[in-house]
Design an enzyme around this catalytic site. Structure first.
Site, PDB file in Angstrom:
ATOM      1  CB  SER A 295      -0.948   0.020   1.203  1.00 28.28           C
ATOM      2  OG  SER A 295      -0.227   0.176   2.413  1.00 28.28           O
TER       3      SER A 295
ATOM      4  CE  LYS B  90      -2.828   2.194   4.224  1.00 22.69           C
ATOM      5  NZ  LYS B  90      -2.097   0.971   4.479  1.00 22.69           N
TER       6      LYS B  90
END
Length: 104
Positions: free
Chosen positions: A23, A60
């Site tokens: 990701s 993230k």
């Protein structure tokens, strides 16, 4: 070169983790990379952090928006994660370095 001295400023608050998933590939973080994570650093808007949200860890970029905190992936195939007020959420630490293996 002593990597501990070069890469770790607060040993008691620093740990390493191996990346699983893709990701964050557009930020140069690939599966198998090792992250150095400093829990003593305050997370700021735009930092990459290891976060714990509702029972799962994720890496993230942190983005503060007018309507709340959002966890932003660096891969267009993954959605942003809005952090609801009622969620079990913690920023575990800020990613300070990425260690990559270049030979298999």
């Amino acid at each position: 070169i002593d990597l501990n001295r070069e890469l770790i400023s607060n040993p008691t608050a620093t740990f390493c983790a191996r990346v699983i998933g893709n990701s964050m590939i557009d930020s140069g973080i690939n599966e198998g990379d090792m992250l150095i994570i400093d829990r003593s650093l305050d997370a700021h808007d735009g930092d990459i952090a290891v976060c714990f949200i509702d029972g799962e860890f994720t890496v993230k970029r942190i983005k503060q928006k007018p309507d709340g905190l959002v966890l932003v992936p660096a891969n267009k195939n993954f959605p942003e994660i809005k952090v609801p007020d009622e969620s079990n959420f913690t920023i575990w630490g800020v990613v300070s370095h990425i260690i990559k293996k270049v030979v298999s």
